[in-house]
Each structure stands twice: as structure tokens, then as C-alpha cells.
Design a protein around this motif. Structure first.
Motif, PDB file in Angstrom:
ATOM      1  N   GLY A 174      46.021  39.590  39.747  1.00 38.97           N
ATOM      2  CA  GLY A 174      46.034  38.959  41.054  1.00 38.97           C
ATOM      3  C   GLY A 174      44.631  38.503  41.424  1.00 38.97           C
ATOM      4  O   GLY A 174      43.688  38.645  40.639  1.00 38.97           O
ATOM      5  N   ARG A 175      44.489  37.934  42.595  1.00 38.21           N
ATOM      6  CA  ARG A 175      43.193  37.407  43.034  1.00 38.21           C
ATOM      7  C   ARG A 175      42.864  37.865  44.444  1.00 38.21           C
ATOM      8  O   ARG A 175      43.752  38.112  45.248  1.00 38.21           O
ATOM      9  CB  ARG A 175      43.210  35.876  43.048  1.00 38.21           C
ATOM     10  N   THR A 176      41.578  37.925  44.724  1.00 36.99           N
ATOM     11  CA  THR A 176      41.128  38.189  46.084  1.00 36.99           C
ATOM     12  C   THR A 176      41.103  36.869  46.847  1.00 36.99           C
ATOM     13  O   THR A 176      41.132  35.778  46.261  1.00 36.99           O
ATOM     14  CB  THR A 176      39.712  38.767  46.083  1.00 36.99           C
ATOM     15  N   VAL A 177      41.027  36.989  48.173  1.00 37.55           N
ATOM     16  CA  VAL A 177      40.895  35.800  49.026  1.00 37.55           C
ATOM     17  C   VAL A 177      39.687  34.981  48.594  1.00 37.55           C
ATOM     18  O   VAL A 177      39.750  33.751  48.520  1.00 37.55           O
ATOM     19  CB  VAL A 177      40.755  36.221  50.504  1.00 37.55           C
ATOM     20  N   GLU A 178      38.622  35.671  48.288  1.00 34.84           N
ATOM     21  CA  GLU A 178      37.381  34.974  47.916  1.00 34.84           C
ATOM     22  C   GLU A 178      37.553  34.199  46.616  1.00 34.84           C
ATOM     23  O   GLU A 178      37.050  33.083  46.464  1.00 34.84           O
ATOM     24  CB  GLU A 178      36.232  35.981  47.768  1.00 34.84           C
TER      25      GLU A 178
ATOM     26  N   TRP B 259      50.565  47.468  34.440  1.00 33.10           N
ATOM     27  CA  TRP B 259      50.099  46.121  34.089  1.00 33.10           C
ATOM     28  C   TRP B 259      50.580  45.710  32.704  1.00 33.10           C
ATOM     29  O   TRP B 259      50.789  44.534  32.438  1.00 33.10           O
ATOM     30  CB  TRP B 259      48.582  46.025  34.221  1.00 33.10           C
TER      31      TRP B 259
ATOM     32  N   VAL C  94      40.353  33.002  45.441  1.00 35.07           N
ATOM     33  CA  VAL C  94      41.221  31.853  45.722  1.00 35.07           C
ATOM     34  C   VAL C  94      40.397  30.732  46.358  1.00 35.07           C
ATOM     35  O   VAL C  94      40.467  29.571  45.959  1.00 35.07           O
ATOM     36  CB  VAL C  94      42.382  32.252  46.652  1.00 35.07           C
TER      37      VAL C  94
ATOM     38  N   PHE D 190      48.056  27.096  52.561  1.00 41.99           N
ATOM     39  CA  PHE D 190      48.100  28.202  51.618  1.00 41.99           C
ATOM     40  C   PHE D 190      48.083  29.567  52.280  1.00 41.99           C
ATOM     41  O   PHE D 190      48.843  30.459  51.925  1.00 41.99           O
ATOM     42  CB  PHE D 190      46.889  28.063  50.695  1.00 41.99           C
TER      43      PHE D 190
ATOM     44  N   TYR E 116      50.750  32.400  50.890  1.00 43.24           N
ATOM     45  CA  TYR E 116      50.341  32.961  49.613  1.00 43.24           C
ATOM     46  C   TYR E 116      50.024  34.434  49.757  1.00 43.24           C
ATOM     47  O   TYR E 116      49.236  34.826  50.605  1.00 43.24           O
ATOM     48  CB  TYR E 116      49.117  32.222  49.091  1.00 43.24           C
TER      49      TYR E 116
ATOM     50  N   ASP F  12      49.865  36.664  46.760  1.00 45.37           N
ATOM     51  CA  ASP F  12      49.502  37.305  45.492  1.00 45.37           C
ATOM     52  C   ASP F  12      48.013  37.639  45.529  1.00 45.37           C
ATOM     53  O   ASP F  12      47.226  37.144  44.745  1.00 45.37           O
ATOM     54  CB  ASP F  12      49.819  36.361  44.323  1.00 45.37           C
ATOM     55  N   LEU F  13      47.657  38.446  46.524  1.00 46.81           N
ATOM     56  CA  LEU F  13      46.251  38.732  46.739  1.00 46.81           C
ATOM     57  C   LEU F  13      45.982  40.213  46.570  1.00 46.81           C
ATOM     58  O   LEU F  13      46.740  41.042  47.055  1.00 46.81           O
ATOM     59  CB  LEU F  13      45.820  38.319  48.159  1.00 46.81           C
ATOM     60  N   THR F  14      44.903  40.526  45.881  1.00 48.85           N
ATOM     61  CA  THR F  14      44.503  41.915  45.770  1.00 48.85           C
ATOM     62  C   THR F  14      43.548  42.219  46.910  1.00 48.85           C
ATOM     63  O   THR F  14      42.941  41.324  47.484  1.00 48.85           O
ATOM     64  CB  THR F  14      43.788  42.156  44.440  1.00 48.85           C
ATOM     65  N   SER F  15      43.398  43.471  47.214  1.00 45.56           N
ATOM     66  CA  SER F  15      42.439  43.821  48.261  1.00 45.56           C
ATOM     67  C   SER F  15      41.061  43.900  47.622  1.00 45.56           C
ATOM     68  O   SER F  15      40.917  44.163  46.433  1.00 45.56           O
ATOM     69  CB  SER F  15      42.818  45.153  48.895  1.00 45.56           C
ATOM     70  N   THR F  16      40.031  43.615  48.414  1.00 48.94           N
ATOM     71  CA  THR F  16      38.660  43.625  47.878  1.00 48.94           C
ATOM     72  C   THR F  16      38.145  45.045  47.772  1.00 48.94           C
ATOM     73  O   THR F  16      38.668  45.939  48.407  1.00 48.94           O
ATOM     74  CB  THR F  16      37.719  42.837  48.784  1.00 48.94           C
TER      75      THR F  16
END
Lengths: 148, 73
Positions: free
Chosen positions: B50-54, A7, B56, A138, A142, A144-148
Motif C-alpha cells: 500500500g501507499r502513504t498519503v505522501e 503479505w 500518493v 482522489f 481512495y 488503499d493507504l497505509t498509516s505513516t
């Protein structure tokens, strides 16, 4: 390579864009972090896999780190006495936001080709009759998503 | 093709017709500025990963972008 270092490299890529308008080459990241060439390449590949940045296909050159483009595009942003290129209309406004700087944006109407100029001053955008159209929902592009 | 500027609704409509594509979502410049602020304000930060789906979805909801076009799931 540990997560913290990865990072830090991402942050360096963004800082390099901000300071020079272009992404760092692998060798510049090698020097900055005292890495081997292989370590820097591996970091770029990992950041690409995580969609933190995007490499030009078949290379280790950075194509984009949103909102910044590593190549010239029709979305030109003048800020901090430099000229940046954005990847799209949204990123064109994203650059002054990311930089926390005022800016002049120059792009074109996708239909007529007429120049569209937008001004950001005192961290506010001047209103304009221009519109931005998003063609694709979207969720369909899209990543650019991290996993929860 | 995805996120483009148009000088007017008329120009947008001409573009959509010429390409025979359906209208997606349209934002005004002030709306896009608000979205950009929520989206990019911390982009330079070391802490941004980065971001989670939630997350966003929450940004879109905050701006009133709640139509089907803006749903992430």
C-alpha cells in the motif's frame, strides 16, 4: 497470523489473478499455504480491512484486487493469451503495467457506447484520441493507504 | 461512474450535461499510461503493502497533477 504470511497471501492472490485471470478461492489459499479454513478466511478478511483486496459483500470471494477484477466488466484486457477484466479505465491500463506485458484493451465510450481499443506494445501505449475522465477527487474515495 | 473512457471531448461534455455533474479531471491516454506505470509497476511484488498519503501525492506531483482535484489533503 504473522504479517509476513499475510503479505505472502496477498502476493499469492495477485499471482493467481495473473496466471488464471481469476482470484483464488479460500480453499485454494488453504491448500497453497497449508492453512485451516478459518485461518484463510481470517486472512482474506484482514486483507479486505486493509484494502489490499476487496471481498464481495457478505462473502469471502474476492471481488477485486486492483487492477484486477474478479468479475466480468466492460473493461476487457487481452494479455499473455488470456482475457482479464479491469475495474475501470485506469485499471485497464494498469493490468499490462502490473503484468509487464503487452496487451489489447477493449472498452466503450461511456456516452456513445462506441468501442474504444487501445494497444500496448513493447511496453508503450499507442496514442489514441480517447480520454479518461475522473469524476470524483482522489481523496474522496481512495483508501488503499497505509498509516505513516 | 468514476473513471471512464470517452471517445472525445464532445462525448464527455454530452455525458456531463446529461447527468448534470461537474467536470472532474481529464487525462489523455499517454498521461494515463504514465500514471499507471508509477502506480502499478510494482503491484505484483511481495514488498507492495500500500501507499502513504505522501507517496500518493508524490506520484501525482511527478506527473504534474497538482490542481486541487489531485490534492490528497
Amino acid at each position: 497470523m504473522n504479517e509476513d504470511k499475510l503479505w505472502e497471501i496477498r502476493a499469492f492472490v495477485y499471482q493467481h489473478f495473473a496466471e488464471t485471470t481469476r482470484p483464488p478461492l479460500v480453499d485454494e489459499t488453504v491448500s497453497r499455504f497449508a492453512l485451516t479454513h478459518e485461518e484463510a478466511v481470517s486472512a482474506y478478511e484482514e486483507l479486505h480491512q486493509r484494502h489490499a483486496l476487496y471481498l464481495k459483500p457478505g462473502t469471502h470471494e474476492i471481488l477485486m484486487a486492483n487492477p484486477f477484477s474478479g468479475i466480468e466488466t466492460p473493461f476487457k484486457v487481452r494479455a499473455n493469451e488470456k482475457i482479464y477484466f479491469a475495474n475501470c479505465a485506469w485499471d485497464a491500463l494498469g493490468i499490462p503495467v502490473a503484468l509487464h506485458a503487452d496487451a489489447e484493451i477493449e472498452a466503450a465510450c461511456a456516452q456513445s457506447g462506441e468501442t474504444i481499443r487501445l494497444s500496448v506494445a513493447n511496453h508503450q501505449v499507442q496514442d489514441s484520441d480517447a480520454l479518461v475522465h475522473f469524476l470524483v477527487p482522489f481523496r474522496e474515495w481512495y483508501d488503499d493507504l497505509t498509516s505513516t | 461512474m468514476n473513471m471512464l473512457f470517452f471517445q472525445s471531448e464532445e462525448s464527455l461534455n454530452e455525458w456531463l450535461a446529461s447527468r448534470e455533474v461537474a467536470r472532474g479531471a481529464v487525462l489523455s491516454i499517454p498521461q494515463l499510461w504514465e500514471l499507471s506505470q508509477l502506480w502499478y509497476d510494482n503491484r505484483m511484488s511481495l514488498e507492495y503493502h500500500g501507499r502513504t498519503v505522501e507517496q500518493v501525492q508524490e506520484i501525482f506531483k511527478k506527473l504534474g497533477l497538482i490542481s486541487e482535484f489531485w490534492q490528497m489533503i
